[in-house]
Motif scaffolding. Structure first.
Motif, PDB file in Angstrom:
ATOM      1  N   ALA A 179       0.905  -1.323   0.095  1.00 13.28           N
ATOM      2  CA  ALA A 179       0.169   0.254   0.097  1.00 13.28           C
ATOM      3  C   ALA A 179       0.552   0.764  -0.159  1.00 13.28           C
ATOM      4  CB  ALA A 179      -0.652   0.256   1.352  1.00 13.28           C
ATOM      5  N   ILE A 180       2.056   1.038   0.579  1.00 11.62           N
ATOM      6  CA  ILE A 180       2.440   1.916   0.574  1.00 11.62           C
ATOM      7  C   ILE A 180       3.373   2.849  -0.822  1.00 11.62           C
ATOM      8  CG2 ILE A 180       4.882   3.040   1.577  1.00 11.62           C
ATOM      9  CD1 ILE A 180       4.638   1.499   3.481  1.00 11.62           C
ATOM     10  N   VAL A 181       3.783   1.415  -0.963  1.00 10.51           N
ATOM     11  CA  VAL A 181       4.740   1.822  -2.797  1.00 10.51           C
ATOM     12  C   VAL A 181       2.754   2.427  -3.687  1.00 10.51           C
ATOM     13  CG1 VAL A 181       5.216   0.902  -4.564  1.00 10.51           C
ATOM     14  CG2 VAL A 181       6.065  -0.046  -2.042  1.00 10.51           C
ATOM     15  N   GLU A 182       2.044   1.853  -3.177  1.00  6.40           N
ATOM     16  CA  GLU A 182       0.867   1.746  -4.648  1.00  6.40           C
ATOM     17  C   GLU A 182       0.889   3.776  -4.433  1.00  6.40           C
ATOM     18  OE1 GLU A 182      -2.125  -0.928  -3.340  1.00  6.40           O
ATOM     19  OE2 GLU A 182      -1.223  -2.706  -4.377  1.00  6.40           O
ATOM     20  N   ASN A 183       1.165   3.843  -2.981  1.00  3.36           N
ATOM     21  CA  ASN A 183       0.832   5.278  -2.271  1.00  3.36           C
ATOM     22  C   ASN A 183       1.314   6.215  -2.757  1.00  3.36           C
ATOM     23  OD1 ASN A 183      -2.712   5.683  -1.614  1.00  3.36           O
ATOM     24  ND2 ASN A 183      -1.178   3.733  -0.605  1.00  3.36           N
ATOM     25  N   GLY A 184       2.724   5.857  -3.713  1.00  2.00           N
ATOM     26  CA  GLY A 184       3.835   6.732  -4.155  1.00  2.00           C
ATOM     27  C   GLY A 184       4.675   7.945  -3.198  1.00  2.00           C
ATOM     28  N   CYS A 185       5.114   6.785  -2.150  1.00  2.00           N
ATOM     29  CA  CYS A 185       5.468   7.012  -1.233  1.00  2.00           C
ATOM     30  C   CYS A 185       7.219   6.075  -1.170  1.00  2.00           C
ATOM     31  CB  CYS A 185       5.781   6.841  -0.094  1.00  2.00           C
ATOM     32  SG  CYS A 185       3.470   7.175   0.909  1.00  2.00           S
ATOM     33  N   LEU A 186       7.132   5.551  -3.527  1.00  2.00           N
ATOM     34  CA  LEU A 186       8.558   5.314  -2.510  1.00  2.00           C
ATOM     35  C   LEU A 186       9.868   6.545  -2.989  1.00  2.00           C
ATOM     36  CD1 LEU A 186      10.804   3.121  -2.970  1.00  2.00           C
ATOM     37  CD2 LEU A 186      10.186   2.878  -5.427  1.00  2.00           C
ATOM     38  N   THR A 187       9.709   7.113  -3.565  1.00  2.00           N
ATOM     39  CA  THR A 187      10.447   8.373  -4.598  1.00  2.00           C
ATOM     40  C   THR A 187      10.870   9.194  -2.910  1.00  2.00           C
ATOM     41  OG1 THR A 187       9.628   8.057  -6.210  1.00  2.00           O
ATOM     42  CG2 THR A 187      10.794  10.125  -5.930  1.00  2.00           C
ATOM     43  N   SER A 188      10.013   9.877  -2.032  1.00  2.00           N
ATOM     44  CA  SER A 188      10.562  10.618  -0.884  1.00  2.00           C
ATOM     45  C   SER A 188      11.777   9.075  -0.405  1.00  2.00           C
ATOM     46  CB  SER A 188       9.065  11.137  -0.544  1.00  2.00           C
ATOM     47  OG  SER A 188       8.092   9.891  -0.327  1.00  2.00           O
ATOM     48  N   THR A 189      10.774   8.520   0.206  1.00  2.00           N
ATOM     49  CA  THR A 189      11.918   8.039   0.706  1.00  2.00           C
ATOM     50  C   THR A 189      12.962   7.188  -0.008  1.00  2.00           C
ATOM     51  OG1 THR A 189       9.550   6.290   1.559  1.00  2.00           O
ATOM     52  CG2 THR A 189      11.955   5.526   2.011  1.00  2.00           C
ATOM     53  N   LEU A 190      13.822   7.115  -0.979  1.00  2.00           N
ATOM     54  CA  LEU A 190      14.461   7.660  -1.173  1.00  2.00           C
ATOM     55  C   LEU A 190      15.912   8.190  -1.118  1.00  2.00           C
ATOM     56  CD1 LEU A 190      14.107   5.159  -4.754  1.00  2.00           C
ATOM     57  CD2 LEU A 190      15.360   4.425  -2.448  1.00  2.00           C
ATOM     58  N   GLN A 191      15.095   8.873  -1.141  1.00  2.00           N
ATOM     59  CA  GLN A 191      15.828  10.903  -1.133  1.00  2.00           C
ATOM     60  C   GLN A 191      16.041  10.867   0.373  1.00  2.00           C
ATOM     61  OE1 GLN A 191      12.154  12.888  -2.860  1.00  2.00           O
ATOM     62  NE2 GLN A 191      13.310  12.761  -5.144  1.00  2.00           N
ATOM     63  N   LEU A 192      15.219  10.601   1.389  1.00  2.00           N
ATOM     64  CA  LEU A 192      15.434  11.117   2.711  1.00  2.00           C
ATOM     65  C   LEU A 192      16.434   9.892   3.039  1.00  2.00           C
ATOM     66  CD1 LEU A 192      12.028  11.377   3.768  1.00  2.00           C
ATOM     67  CD2 LEU A 192      13.313  12.986   4.023  1.00  2.00           C
ATOM     68  N   LEU A 193      17.408   8.829   2.515  1.00  2.00           N
ATOM     69  CA  LEU A 193      17.909   8.232   2.994  1.00  2.00           C
ATOM     70  C   LEU A 193      19.300   8.809   2.717  1.00  2.00           C
ATOM     71  CD1 LEU A 193      17.866   5.250   1.036  1.00  2.00           C
ATOM     72  CD2 LEU A 193      17.384   5.311   2.819  1.00  2.00           C
ATOM     73  N   GLU A 194      19.705   9.829   2.390  1.00  2.00           N
ATOM     74  CA  GLU A 194      21.302  10.781   2.629  1.00  2.00           C
ATOM     75  C   GLU A 194      20.152  12.097   3.116  1.00  2.00           C
ATOM     76  OE1 GLU A 194      23.939   9.544   1.352  1.00  2.00           O
ATOM     77  OE2 GLU A 194      22.533   7.609   0.982  1.00  2.00           O
ATOM     78  N   HIS A 195      19.360  11.986   3.720  1.00  2.00           N
ATOM     79  CA  HIS A 195      18.325  13.409   5.046  1.00  2.00           C
ATOM     80  C   HIS A 195      20.064  13.829   6.150  1.00  2.00           C
ATOM     81  CE1 HIS A 195      17.037  16.163   7.122  1.00  2.00           C
ATOM     82  NE2 HIS A 195      16.167  16.406   6.127  1.00  2.00           N
ATOM     83  N   PRO A 196      20.386  14.998   6.619  1.00  2.75           N
ATOM     84  CA  PRO A 196      21.538  15.574   7.116  1.00  2.75           C
ATOM     85  C   PRO A 196      21.110  14.365   8.368  1.00  2.75           C
ATOM     86  CG  PRO A 196      20.392  17.328   5.712  1.00  2.75           C
ATOM     87  CD  PRO A 196      19.515  16.003   5.501  1.00  2.75           C
ATOM     88  N   ASN A 197      19.307  14.983   8.633  1.00  4.74           N
ATOM     89  CA  ASN A 197      19.122  14.293  10.455  1.00  4.74           C
ATOM     90  C   ASN A 197      19.541  12.615   9.556  1.00  4.74           C
ATOM     91  OD1 ASN A 197      17.098  12.730  12.034  1.00  4.74           O
ATOM     92  ND2 ASN A 197      17.126  15.726  12.430  1.00  4.74           N
ATOM     93  N   GLN A 198      20.234  12.062  11.007  1.00  6.87           N
ATOM     94  CA  GLN A 198      20.412  10.560  11.608  1.00  6.87           C
ATOM     95  C   GLN A 198      18.873  10.094  11.704  1.00  6.87           C
ATOM     96  OE1 GLN A 198      23.487   9.660  13.747  1.00  6.87           O
ATOM     97  NE2 GLN A 198      23.461   7.849  14.002  1.00  6.87           N
TER      98      GLN A 198
END
Length: 323
Positions: free
Chosen positions: A22-41
């Motif tokens: 459901a998470i993937v179907e709702n289009g959350c993948l791209t934003s999740t990937l981008q957060l992998l390199e977020h400054p916040n640990q």
């Protein structure tokens, strides 16, 4: 703060396969990937957990993983400081490395050094990494790049893995790498010959074939490395292969013995092991390749014997002629 709470909730929900889809179907993948390199640990950690869960649940289709918007993130994760992301990324890449076009893309994105580094991590991550590396090693386009990527030492280490599937992938990669001239020296120095010599005693035909290929190539490129083989009785395993029902195995074993004979200390060990009668029997083989390599091995043995005898006679003559 709201972002952190949302991603924390996603990381927990994604542990359930139904919710992961459901998470993937709702289009959350791209934003999740981008957060992998977020400054916040914390954000990075939750993003890694979420992505790992999505991969494990099979919520991501091959087309999604291979999409130009996702693939660079996967490759970046291999070398990321985010340790939680490495395993899922390696698993995803291993699942697509059997496709030639994707190997090309992964190489162009600089994925090989990152994969090679993962060979030394935990069992699960190293298994995914060695699966992918074995696919690259089987591809002549990328085989020669692997030594530069730092894969040889870790691969040699995985030959001793207690996990049979890891060991098998590592052996496959090493056997293919042994065809690369620049890899022969490093493979010999890595201790690979010692382990491969022991593995040749295996009853698994596929393992025997890969071992013979490796020994043939390494001994052909570096005859002095025969010492490592002698230490573990690997020459006895080679002699056993002379009686194999497979003509290819007989031929490769005879060729390997011929290569060993270019290293004089190996000749004595081979003669003591009754190598000549075993080889002589193969002169009657109906297979031309077996006959050819047998003649090569017997010729190499005879030449080294003659050279050793001449050196001994020359030494003796010189000593006697002094007074």
């Amino acid at each position: 703060r709201a972002q952190l709470q949302a991603l924390s909730a996603l990381s927990q929900l994604s542990a359930e396969p139904v919710q992961a889809h459901a998470i993937v179907e709702n289009g959350c993948l791209t934003s999740t990937l981008q957060l992998l390199e977020h400054p916040n640990q914390e954000l990075r950690a939750y993003a890694a957990i979420t992505f790992g869960n999505l991969c494990s649940a099979g919520a991501l289709t091959p087309a999604q993983l291979q999409h130009p918007s996702v693939l660079p993130h996967l490759v970046a994760m291999l070398s990321s400081s985010n340790a939680l992301a490495k395993g899922p990324a390696a698993a995803a890449i291993a699942s697509m490395a059997n496709q030639p076009s994707l190997r090309q893309s992964l190489h162009e994105l600089g994925g090989l050094p990152g994969l090679a580094a993962l060979l030394e991590l935990d069992v699960e991550t190293s298994y995914h990494a060695v699966q992918a590396i074995a696919q690259f090693a089987a591809d002549e386009r990328f085989r020669q790049v692997l030594p530069e990527a730092g894969a040889i030492g870790p691969l040699a280490g995985l030959l001793s893995s207690p996990q049979p599937h890891v060991q098998h992938c590592a052996l496959s990669a090493v056997a293919n790498l042994s065809f690369v001239p620049s890899a022969v020296g490093p493979l010999c120095q890595s201790g690979a010959l010692t382990v491969v010599g022991q593995m040749l005693f295996s009853h698994d035909a596929a393992v025997q074939t890969m071992c013979l290929t490796t020994l043939c190539n390494l001994l052909g490129g570096n005859a002095a490395s025969a010492d490592a083989l002698l230490q573990v009785g690997g020459h006895v395993a080679l002699l056993t292969q002379l009686s194999s029902p497979s003509p290819d195995a007989q031929s490769q074993a005879a060729m390997s013995i011929g290569h060993m004979c270019r290293h004089r200390p190996a000749v004595q060990a081979l003669l003591q092991a009754e190598t000549v009668p075993l080889l002589s029997h193969l002169l009657h083989s109906p297979h031309p390749a077996v006959q050819l390599q047998t003649v090569y091995a017997l010729g190499a043995l005879a030449a080294e014997e003659e050279a050793a005898a001449a050196a001994e006679a020359g030494g003796g003559g010189g000593g006697g002629g002094g007074p």
